[in-house]
Design an enzyme around this catalytic site. Sequence first.
Site, mmCIF file in Angstrom:
data_model
loop_
_atom_site.group_PDB
_atom_site.id
_atom_site.type_symbol
_atom_site.label_atom_id
_atom_site.label_comp_id
_atom_site.label_asym_id
_atom_site.label_seq_id
_atom_site.Cartn_x
_atom_site.Cartn_y
_atom_site.Cartn_z
ATOM 1 C CG HIS A 122 -2.157 -0.964 0.792
ATOM 2 N ND1 HIS A 122 -2.195 -2.267 1.209
ATOM 3 C CD2 HIS A 122 -3.233 -0.780 -0.009
ATOM 4 C CE1 HIS A 122 -3.271 -2.841 0.701
ATOM 5 N NE2 HIS A 122 -3.918 -1.967 -0.029
ATOM 6 N NE ARG A 133 -6.294 0.347 -2.092
ATOM 7 C CZ ARG A 133 -5.846 0.432 -3.351
ATOM 8 N NH1 ARG A 133 -5.708 1.607 -3.928
ATOM 9 N NH2 ARG A 133 -5.517 -0.659 -4.020
ATOM 10 N NE ARG A 161 -11.109 -1.382 0.115
ATOM 11 C CZ ARG A 161 -9.885 -1.754 -0.317
ATOM 12 N NH1 ARG A 161 -9.777 -2.746 -1.162
ATOM 13 N NH2 ARG A 161 -8.824 -1.139 0.098
ATOM 14 C CG ASN A 196 -3.398 -4.723 -5.925
ATOM 15 O OD1 ASN A 196 -3.008 -4.813 -7.079
ATOM 16 N ND2 ASN A 196 -3.832 -3.604 -5.403
ATOM 17 C CG ASP A 197 -5.605 -8.499 -1.324
ATOM 18 O OD1 ASP A 197 -4.531 -8.724 -0.754
ATOM 19 O OD2 ASP A 197 -6.333 -7.539 -1.039
ATOM 20 N NE ARG A 212 -1.298 -6.064 -1.576
ATOM 21 C CZ ARG A 212 -2.481 -5.488 -1.657
ATOM 22 N NH1 ARG A 212 -3.587 -6.202 -1.454
ATOM 23 N NH2 ARG A 212 -2.597 -4.225 -1.944
ATOM 24 C CB CYS A 228 -10.398 -1.657 -8.488
ATOM 25 S SG CYS A 228 -10.670 -2.830 -7.165
HETATM 26 C C1 PEP Z 1 -6.717 -5.357 -4.503
HETATM 27 O O1 PEP Z 1 -6.508 -6.220 -3.650
HETATM 28 O O2 PEP Z 1 -6.428 -5.495 -5.701
HETATM 29 C C2 PEP Z 1 -7.325 -4.060 -4.122
HETATM 30 C C3 PEP Z 1 -7.688 -3.208 -5.034
HETATM 31 O O3 PEP Z 1 -7.427 -3.773 -2.792
HETATM 32 P P1 PEP Z 1 -6.157 -3.409 -1.866
HETATM 33 O O4 PEP Z 1 -4.991 -3.145 -2.757
HETATM 34 O O5 PEP Z 1 -6.542 -2.200 -1.077
HETATM 35 O O6 PEP Z 1 -6.006 -4.634 -1.033
HETATM 36 MG MG MG Z 2 -7.423 -6.053 -1.742
#
Ligand code: PEP
Ligand code: MG
Length: 588
Positions: free
Chosen positions: A198, A305, A341, A464-465, A475, A512
Site C-alpha cells: 500500500h 479505500r 469500499r 493485488n490480493d 504481496r 481495480c
Molecule cells: C486489490 O486487492 O487489488 C485491491 C484493489 O485492494 P487493496 O490493494 O486495497 O487490497
Molecule cells: Mg485487496
Amino acid sequence: MSGAARAETRFQGAGVSPGIARGKVHVVRDDLDDVARYRIERSQIAHEIGRFEAALIQTRVQILEMQQKIAHSIGAKDASIFDAHLLVVEDRTLIDEVLRKLETDLCNVEWVFQEVATKYVETLSKMDDPYLRERALDIQDVMKRVIHNLQGKAPKPFLALTEPHILIAHNLTPSDTATMQKERVLGIATDLGSRTSHTAILARSLNIPAVVGLHNATDILETGQEVLVDGTNGLIIVDPKPETLAYYGELESRRIRVVAKLKELRETKSTTRDGHHIVLSANIELPEDVNAVSEFGAEGIGLYRTEFLYLNRQTLPSEDEQYQTYRRVAESVAPNPLIIRTFDLGGDKLAPGTVEISDELNPFLGWRAIRFCLENIGIFKTQLRAILRASAVGNVKLMFPMISGADELRQAMSILHECRDELRAAGVTMGDAIECGAMIEIPSAAIAADILAHEVDFFSIGTNDLIQYAIAVDRVNERIAHLYEPTHPAVLRLLKMVADAAHTNGIWVGVCGEMAGDVALVPLLLGLGMDELSVAATLVPRVKRAVQSITIGESRELLERVLKLQTPSEVLARCLELANARYGDLLG
Ligand code: PEP
Ligand code: MG
C-alpha cells in the site's frame, strides 16, 4: 566532503512509482537508533533509578489507558492482549538486571535498559515456542514506550522535514506514507516493499517517484548525500556523475513531453478503435486525492479505500465525520460514480489506537476487512449509515472487500439492509437504490463467482490480493516479488471465470487492482471482457491511450492465444508484442 571526489554508486530495487527525482537524502531510522549513551557518576545512580521508575509508571498508565479505550470501543477480549505488556513493566527479573547493570556500567538508564531488553528480545525471538516468540514482540513494544518516556518524547508524528528531501527508510507503513508532508518529499526509497504494497500504491497516487525492495540501502546511505531516484527503472544513484545527470535530464524532458501529450486526452472518452466504451475510473486513498480524478480525466472513482480515514488517529471516525467526507467526495465527482469500499483494515494497513488488530503470524490471511467488520458490527454499521446518507447526493455505490463466499456476502448485505431500514424509519434521506458490489480478491470468491453474482449488482476484481492468494506470494515481501506474476496462466483462468460468471448473470465487472494500470496488460483485460478499469488517477491518461489504440476484436484474439500458453513469461511476451505495436511509446 566534496561531492566531486565521490564515485557514483547504484542500488537496484523495483520501480513502483514512475518519474525521476533528485535531491538530498533523509534516512529515516528507527527512533531507537537515537538512544544516546553517556557515562554517569556513581552519585547519579539514585537519580537514574528515579527516572527509570517514573518511566515505568508512566508506561503502565499509558498501557492501562489504551486497554480501557479498546475494551470500551472493541471489547474486553481484544483489550486483554495488553495484559502481556503490563507484565513486562512489572517484570522483576528484567528490572533487577537493569539496576545491577546501572551499578556496573555507570551509563545512563535508557541505554542500559535498551541493552538489557534487547538481549531478552533476541533470546526469546529465537525460541521454538510461538508463545515465547510473541513475548519478544511484547518486550520490544514496551521497550520503545519506556525509552520514549525516559527521553520525554510524546509518541511523535512520523517525520517533520524542514526542506524537500528524498526519503529513505527500511520500511514505510501506509500510515507513515499517509501522514508524511508530501510537498517536502521528492522521492521515496525503501529496503522492503513491492509493487502492490500500500505504500507503493500511495506513492503512485501522490505522483512521487518511488523505488522499493533495495534490501540494505539504509545501512549504507547517510542523510545529506545527493541521490537520484529513477522510479521507472527502480534505481537509486548516489552522487550521480555529470553524464548520468545529463542522461536523466534528457529522459525527464522526454517523459514530460509524453505526459503533456497525454494530458490532451483529458476530455476524450476511453473507447476502443472499434467503438467499445470501457469505463475508466480512478482509485483514491485520501479525500484530497479527489482533485486528481477530473484533472487526469477519469470517469469517477472505482475504488475509494476508506480505511485511510481510520489511520493515524486516537478515536474512530464518527458517522457524521464519515458522512461529510463521503458526501464531499461524491459531490465533486457527480454525476460520475463514486464506489466506496467499506474499510479494509488488517494486512499491511493497521490502525493502532482505533481498530486494534493484534499481531498475527499471517496478517494477510487473518482478521482483515469484512472479517473484522462482521465481528464488530457497531463500527461497521456506523460506516454503512454514513455511506447510505451520502448516497442522497451524487452517484454513490458501495462494495465489500475480502469476500470469500456467499455467507459473508449475505451477512454484509443484511446488515446494510438493516441500516437502510433504520435510517428510513428515522426519516433520513438516502439515494433511491444504492448499487452494491463484491470485491473478488480471494480465489474461493473467483471460483464461486457464479454463486456470488446473484447477490450483487457488480464485481470489482482486486487483483493485488487475488494474485497473492492464487500464487501464495505475500504481496509486500520483496524476497519473492519475482514470483508475483499477473500473467500467470492460473490468474488468467481465475479472471476469466469471474468475468464470464458476471456476464452470464447480467452484472458488470471491473478490475481495480494494480494490474489494471499496467498498460501492457490492458488488451488482455479487455479481451477478458472487463467493463471497467480503475487505476491510480495519474495512470488514467496512459490507460486511456492504450484503450483508444486497440480494438476489442484484437484483444479477444490475444486472449484466445494466451490462454493456450503455459508460462507467465510467454503470456507477457505476447501482450508486450501487441502493446508495442499499438502504443510502444508508453512502454519505455
Ligand atoms: C486489490 O486487492 O487489488 C485491491 C484493489 O485492494 P487493496 O490493494 O486495497 O487490497
Ligand atoms: Mg485487496
